[in-house]
Design an enzyme around this catalytic site. Structure first.
Site, PDB file in Angstrom:
ATOM      1  N   HIS A 199       0.911  -1.202  -0.089  1.00  0.00           N
ATOM      2  CA  HIS A 199       0.168   0.046   0.029  1.00  0.00           C
ATOM      3  C   HIS A 199       0.900   1.231   0.093  1.00  0.00           C
ATOM      4  O   HIS A 199       0.187   2.383  -0.609  1.00  0.00           O
ATOM      5  CB  HIS A 199      -0.863   0.030   1.119  1.00  0.00           C
ATOM      6  N   ASP A 250       1.209  -7.840   2.435  1.00  0.00           N
ATOM      7  CA  ASP A 250       1.203  -6.045   2.068  1.00  0.00           C
ATOM      8  C   ASP A 250       2.887  -5.747   1.890  1.00  0.00           C
ATOM      9  O   ASP A 250       3.252  -5.094   2.754  1.00  0.00           O
ATOM     10  CB  ASP A 250       0.622  -5.359   3.116  1.00  0.00           C
ATOM     11  N   SER A 277       3.790   2.492   8.406  1.00  0.00           N
ATOM     12  CA  SER A 277       3.634   1.270   7.613  1.00  0.00           C
ATOM     13  C   SER A 277       5.142   1.111   6.937  1.00  0.00           C
ATOM     14  O   SER A 277       5.739   2.034   6.384  1.00  0.00           O
ATOM     15  CB  SER A 277       2.602   1.646   6.519  1.00  0.00           C
TER      16      SER A 277
END
Ligand code: ARG
Ligand code: ASP
Length: 672
Positions: free
Chosen positions: A84, A221, A607
């Site tokens: 992402h 991810d 992240s």
């Protein structure tokens, strides 16, 4: 100032026995925490975490783009971050013919790696306390305006001094503890960063927005990039002649596996937290702001979903936009719930009452609580107007595009689909009309609405065959000018005083805590600077009679797999690998580990952060938090706050077995 530092140091040491897990620590200050970190199982030293004299773990961590973290995993500049986080890049290389979002992308040689104009990665060179320099010339009776000016001027001087005669460096002076202290951060910035690999979205975004912010989770991810440098190993603009960057440090990959209870450390760039807020601000977040913003985004998401379902090209265009709209939308819901469940407002109020008592007769703190109440009360309605300005009026794509002077036109039209925008305009402008009190409504808005008779008729004039850019620009200018002239000044004025109060309140909370042995721990709120957090791999109980174990596996992916459901439709190849039990070296108990949770205190921006083991080796890549713990930006609860990480073995399995990109594995140092 010295007194404060002493106090902070005292508190850090004193409170470390109280509660581990909460806190995001500045790497350069980590010496103050190292005893506790080691007592949790960490085997290395403070110098191993952060050093300016020798290479340390920090040299393998980068700020990726504006808002994510990434880490180096080979001596040849190979970088891993989240899918992402690379999503915008993967999308921009995609078309209906080459749909890397859908099918994934793997460069089979360095020549196939794809450049990404505009993408940067920044390595922290060093950070240092510059409080005395920033406040040089400060006098206690200075107005806040004067202080702001002084701080800006001194900060600029400090930054310029550092950058003088240097290339490719970036310097930022940033406040911590609401301006009680200042730090200088110096980065080296690389601009030639190429896409190396990404799994198909059905792996990298598996579970989509359905599973987002939730455990159990099965999202692969991750994406891979490579940092390139000039021949001197220094940053250089993109050129075919650039060579892979040789980093000072890269992480070894620990594929030996993790167990519940294992030590974990997350090293990255959390964006924003607000852990020391006054109760009224928390109340506004949970009971007013979040619910309104959620409702506005629900309108947009429903419109997007419908159109994306009809057409593959529209799905590609809006994939990235929708993910970001949905992401905050869902988080705000969990956050509000968490705040309410934890009784954070009531607890803060109780604390404030005691603090207020204690503050009697202390000129620095006396009356703070009452003044906070007054100020927050005075801006509650205006804050909602502000929320509607951003989340409704300016959230129409055409309007913000025209209002920005049509900057980035090529990218804008590439990803634009007018029917979505038109329907959004109708929904959002109707919501503004309904929910904003007449006295705060933009007069231009009211006038236009009257002229056209309805938002729908207004939309027909704005979204003609060729979008009416002049009208869009006018809407942007007029409504924002009204906001700037009539709403923003009061907000800014009050917020200036609020900031000033927080500076005192921050010190007050520390002093009060010290005086009463309150056992609270203080760490600076996240501000997009490098932080260390540590904790353990650990399950949790989300609700009565339910307990979640901390590691998910490929078996769970197969359980969720459903060709009928977009978010759960995995590639056939993954089904085949599972059926054949073809897991290669990555097999554990007849499956492959996929993700795990731990107690590290993380936030948006973390992240892509490396999740490290006790020896500083990479065991995972952070990508999310659990639903019940999403309020951790405002209030952390060790019982349910968990970060979610990709288990590095799943990435290795995908690279190996799904992509067949063995050359990438060979670059890494994998401990097995
Ligand atoms: N919730 C994660 C974070 O805040 C992941 C977001 C991307 N995924 C998504 N489905 N929108 O960034
Ligand atoms: N998913 C978030 C990010 O993109 C991480 C988080 O908020 O926990 O940084």
């Amino acid at each position: 100032m010295k007194k404060l530092l002493f106090l902070v140091a005292l508190i850090l040491v004193g409170a470390s026995q109280v509660r581990a897990d909460e806190g995001m620590w500045l790497p350069s200050e980590i010496l103050k925490k190292i005893k506790d970190i080691q007592s949790q199982g960490f085997k290395l030293s403070a110098e191993d975490i952060y050093s300016v004299n020798q290479s340390s773990l920090k040299d393998a961590v980068v700020h990726f783009g504006g808002g994510c973290t990434g880490e180096l995993i080979s001596g040849e500049g190979l970088l891993i971050t989240n899918h992402h986080c690379g999503f915008g890049q993967i999308q921009s290389h995609s078309s209906v013919e080459h749909d890397y979002l859908k099918d994934g992308f793997w460069a089979m040689s360095k020549a196939e790696e794809l450049p990404n104009p505009g993408l940067t990665v920044s390595f922290l060179e060093y950070m240092t306390d510059v409080t005395d320099e920033v406040l040089k010339g400060y006098k206690p009776n200075m107005t806040e305006e004067k202080r702001i000016e002084l701080v800006a001027k001194n900060s600029k001087k400090i930054e310029e001094k550092v950058l003088k005669g240097k290339k490719n460096l970036k310097a930022n002076v940033k406040p911590i503890y609401y301006g009680n202290q200042y730090f200088l951060f110096v980065y080296k910035v690389f601009t030639d960063v190429r896409l190396v690999g990404a799994p198909p979205s059905s792996i990298g975004k598996f579970g989509g927005d359905t599973d987002n912010w939730m455990w159990p989770r099965h999202t692969g991810d991750f994406s891979l990039f490579r940092v390139y440098a000039g021949e001197d190993n220094e940053p250089a603009p993109y050129s075919e002649n650039n060579v892979p960057y040789r980093p000072k440090r890269h992480f070894k990959v620990n594929a030996k596996g993790i167990q519940e209870g294992d030590f974990t450390m997350v090293y990255g760039f959390p964006g924003t937290t607000r852990e020391y807020l006054f109760s009224d601000a928390v109340k506004y977040t949970a009971y007013t702001s979040n619910p309104h913003k959620i409702a506005l985004r629900t309108l947009r998401l429903n419109i997007q979903k419908e159109e994306m379902g009809k057409d593959q090209a529209v799905r590609i265009k809006y994939a990235s936009k929708q993910a970001s709209v949905a992401n905050a939308w869902k988080k705000w819901q969990g956050e509000a719930k968490g705040i309410i469940r934890l009784k954070a407002v009531e607890n803060k109020q109780a604390f404030e009452a005691k603090f207020d008592q204690w503050a009697q007769g202390k000129p620095e703190y006396e009356g703070l609580v009452a003044r906070f109440k007054e100020l927050y009360g005075s801006i509650e309605e205006l804050s909602l107007v502000q929320d509607y300005q951003t989340e409704a009026l300016n959230a129409v794509e055409l309007i913000s595009f025209a209002g920005r002077g049509q900057r980035g036109a090529e990218k804008f039209y590439k990803d634009y689909y007018m029917p979505i925008d038109k329907a959004s305009f109708i929904a959002l402008y109707n919501a503004y009309n309904k929910n904003i009190a007449d006295k705060y409504k933009s007069p231009y808005f009211k006038e236009q609405l009257q002229n056209f008779g309805s938002v729908e008729a207004w939309a027909d004039a704005l979204f003609t065959a060729e979008p009416n850019l002049a009208m869009a620009a006018e809407i942007y200018e007029k409504t924002n000018a009204y906001f700037k002239e009539n709403i923003a000044p009061t907000l800014a004025e009050v917020n200036k005083e609020i900031t000033l109060l927080y500076r005192a309140y921050m010190r007050g909370q520390m002093e009060y805590n010290e005086a009463t042995n309150g056992g609270k721990i203080f760490y600076p709120d996240a501000n997009s600077t490098l932080r260390v957090t540590y904790g353990k791999v650990k399950g949790y109980s989300p609700s009565d009679a339910v307990y979640y174990t901390p590691v998910s596996s490929l078996t769970g992916i197969i359980e969720k797999d459903n060709p009928e459901i977009y978010d759960y439709n995995i590639p056939q190849r993954l089904r085949d690998l599972y059926a054949a039990k073809d897991f290669g070296k990555w097999e554990v108990a007849g499956s492959v580990p996929v993700a795990f949770i731990a107690t590290n205190h993380t936030s948006g921006g973390n992240s892509g952060s490396p999740v490290l083991d006790a020896e500083g080796n990479l065991i995972g890549v952070n990508f999310d938090r659990v639903w019940e713990g999403t309020m951790s930006d405002v209030v952390y609860d060790p019982v349910v706050c968990r970060n979610i990480a990709l288990d590095i073995r799943y990435a290795l399995f995908i690279i190996d077995k799904l992509a067949g990109a063995n050359h990438l594995l060979q670059e890494m140092e994998i401990l097995k």
